[in-house]
Design an enzyme around this catalytic site. Structure first.
Site, PDB file in Angstrom:
ATOM      1  N   ASP A 249      27.911 -57.118  37.757  1.00  0.00           N
ATOM      2  CA  ASP A 249      28.300 -55.861  38.383  1.00  0.00           C
ATOM      3  C   ASP A 249      29.375 -55.234  37.500  1.00  0.00           C
ATOM      4  O   ASP A 249      29.142 -55.044  36.309  1.00  0.00           O
ATOM      5  CB  ASP A 249      28.774 -56.114  39.815  1.00  0.00           C
ATOM      6  CG  ASP A 249      28.843 -54.834  40.645  1.00  0.00           C
ATOM      7  OD1 ASP A 249      28.458 -53.757  40.134  1.00  0.00           O
ATOM      8  OD2 ASP A 249      29.275 -54.900  41.799  1.00  0.00           O
ATOM      9  N   ASP A 253      36.998 -52.903  39.621  1.00  0.00           N
ATOM     10  CA  ASP A 253      36.786 -51.829  40.586  1.00  0.00           C
ATOM     11  C   ASP A 253      38.091 -51.565  41.328  1.00  0.00           C
ATOM     12  O   ASP A 253      38.784 -52.514  41.746  1.00  0.00           O
ATOM     13  CB  ASP A 253      35.704 -52.206  41.605  1.00  0.00           C
ATOM     14  CG  ASP A 253      34.292 -51.934  41.107  1.00  0.00           C
ATOM     15  OD1 ASP A 253      34.149 -51.541  39.938  1.00  0.00           O
ATOM     16  OD2 ASP A 253      33.346 -52.131  41.887  1.00  0.00           O
ATOM     17  N   ARG A 306      31.233 -45.787  32.662  1.00  0.00           N
ATOM     18  CA  ARG A 306      32.328 -46.007  33.613  1.00  0.00           C
ATOM     19  C   ARG A 306      33.575 -46.542  32.923  1.00  0.00           C
ATOM     20  O   ARG A 306      34.015 -47.657  33.155  1.00  0.00           O
ATOM     21  CB  ARG A 306      31.903 -46.961  34.729  1.00  0.00           C
ATOM     22  CG  ARG A 306      30.768 -46.447  35.576  1.00  0.00           C
ATOM     23  CD  ARG A 306      30.481 -47.376  36.745  1.00  0.00           C
ATOM     24  NE  ARG A 306      29.326 -46.908  37.517  1.00  0.00           N
ATOM     25  CZ  ARG A 306      28.819 -47.543  38.576  1.00  0.00           C
ATOM     26  NH1 ARG A 306      29.388 -48.663  38.999  1.00  0.00           N
ATOM     27  NH2 ARG A 306      27.773 -47.066  39.208  1.00  0.00           N
TER      28      ARG A 306
END
Length: 429
Positions: A249, A253, A306
């Site tokens: 993943d 985050d 990202r």
């Protein structure tokens, strides 16, 4: 200063602990302990208000040295919110027993592949049935084993140049005042990705687990760490149903109302979806006015996208070096829902054939400030080149705020050499 060594009793439990003194008391004139370092004033959003001190004020009985994943989880589980320091020696392996240790009885991956083969199942409905239920149960077992929850007023720091965590996920959830420094964090490898036949035109494998998650927490300083896929880059993963069996993943985050975070002097390497700030366009009720994050003097190397992708937050990205991969590159800065991104004095190293317009990506209409950035050693107006290269995705100028919490600002011309030689684990000064 005295150190406490934490021993976990048993292979998978740490309910009984033995605490022993392993180091001498500090003497006058000794070098400062990096575990006692606090975030300097004015160093990014995490210095706002009360600042970020982590466990710097910990008494000797709340200073732990750990050498296994079980010991780390036990140290973090010691009751109380008084300051604590956890020193990591060597590499802690959260999945040393292998994926089979998490498998629910009856789960059979070959049976899973046969049951949900698109030639049999199709692409119209999500998978369900016995093997999907057993996959989910197996995934739940892995999740419980590889997550370590970091309490308030905690510093976790690697000792020396080879400290880190493999296969684990640090969860900084609903707490205040945390420092994470000098660790090499190898991305968790999801043992049980889920097949979603409805994801895109051909379906996709979706995975869980980030190396680190800041969730609803405040005053977090993430410094001099290395985030990497390590021994398991995407290029090493197999394909099933013609799609990459994605077992990664994100690397970091920052989500669900997290606020006042500074990430400095880290390396983010060899990853696809790297750093997400704000995880949902519909999370305005929890995220609006929060997600204030500073990223400075980080190295992003060979990452696809990202770096970061932003929703809602006032995010200050300056003095970072982005080394873009020769193939597969999507973008660096994702401009998303109600974001207010300021990107200044960064340096980009782009391969031949990659235009600077790709550095920005418009996900939603939101203003962005770009100034003083360099591409391959030369000044480039990132906003202007993006709008010229992608006239159907015009971005607006002026994020509407001016960052002031900047401890040091270097010339973008100096950033590549400075960041490449000083960022990452093992390089504390």
């Amino acid at each position: 200063m005295r150190h406490t060594h934490l021993w976990a009793v048993g292979a998978t439990t740490a309910t009984a602990l033995v605490l022993t003194v392993t180091g001498p008391a500090a003497t006058a004139g000794a070098a400062p302990d990096p575990a006692r370092r606090t975030l300097p004033a004015g160093d990014g959003w995490a210095s706002e208000g009360t600042g970020t001190t982590g466990g710097a004020a910990a008494v000797p009985s709340r200073v732990f040295t750990v050498t296994t994943w079980e010991e780390l989880r036990a140290a973090l589980a010691v009751p109380g919110t008084e300051p604590r320091i956890v020193k990591v020696k060597g590499t802690l392996n959260a999945t040393a027993a292998g994926c089979s240790a998490f498998e629910a009885a009856g789960y059979d991956f070959e049976r899973y592949l046969a049951d949900y083969d698109p030639a049999v199942w199709g692409h119209d409905t999500e998978v369900s049935g016995p093997q999907e239920d057993l996959r989910a149960a197996s995934a739940s077992a892995q999740g419980k084993a590889i997550k370590a929850y970091v309490p308030a007023n905690t510093t976790i720091i690697g000792v020396g140049g080879n400290a880190g965590i493999t296969g684990g996920s640090l969860q900084i959830q609903g707490v205040d005042n945390v420092v994470i420094r000098n660790l090499t964090l190898e991305s968790p490898l999801d043992c049980f990705p889920q097949w979603d036949p409805t994801d895109g035109a051909t379906g996709a494998w979706n995975s869980e687990y980030d190396s680190m998650v800041v969730y609803g927490s405040t005053h977090v300083w993430i410094d001099h760490n290395t985030f990497t896929d390590g021994a398991h880059p995407d290029s090493s993963l197999p394909r099933y149903y013609g799609e990459l069996y994605q077992q990664h993943d994100g690397e970091l985050d920052i989500v669900r109302g997290a606020d006042l975070v500074t990430a400095s002097w880290n390396v983010f390497a060899d990853h696809d979806k790297t750093l997400m700030i704000g995880n949902s366009d519909s999370a305005g009720a929890t995220d609006r006015g929060k997600l204030r994050v500073t990223l400075h003097h980080n190295l992003f190397t060979n990452v696809v996208e990202r770096a970061p992708r932003v929703r809602f937050g006032k995010v200050d990205v300056y003095n970072n070096h982005f080394v873009v991969p020769a193939s597969g590159y999507a973008y660096s800065f994702g401009v998303g829902q109600e974001s207010q991104l300021v990107a200044e004095k960064n340096a980009f190293t782009l391969p031949a054939g990659t235009g600077a317009g790709k550095i920005l990506k418009k996900w939603k209409d939101a203003p962005v400030t770009t100034a003083g950035n360099h591409v391959n050693g030369r000044p480039v107006d990132l906003l202007a080149v993006h709008n010229a290269e992608f006239p159907g995705e015009i971005l607006r100028a002026d994020a509407g705020w001016t960052p002031v919490l900047r401890d040091r600002v270097d010339s973008p011309r100096a950033v590549p050499a400075l960041v490449d030689h000083r960022a990452g684990a093992g390089r504390l000064r």
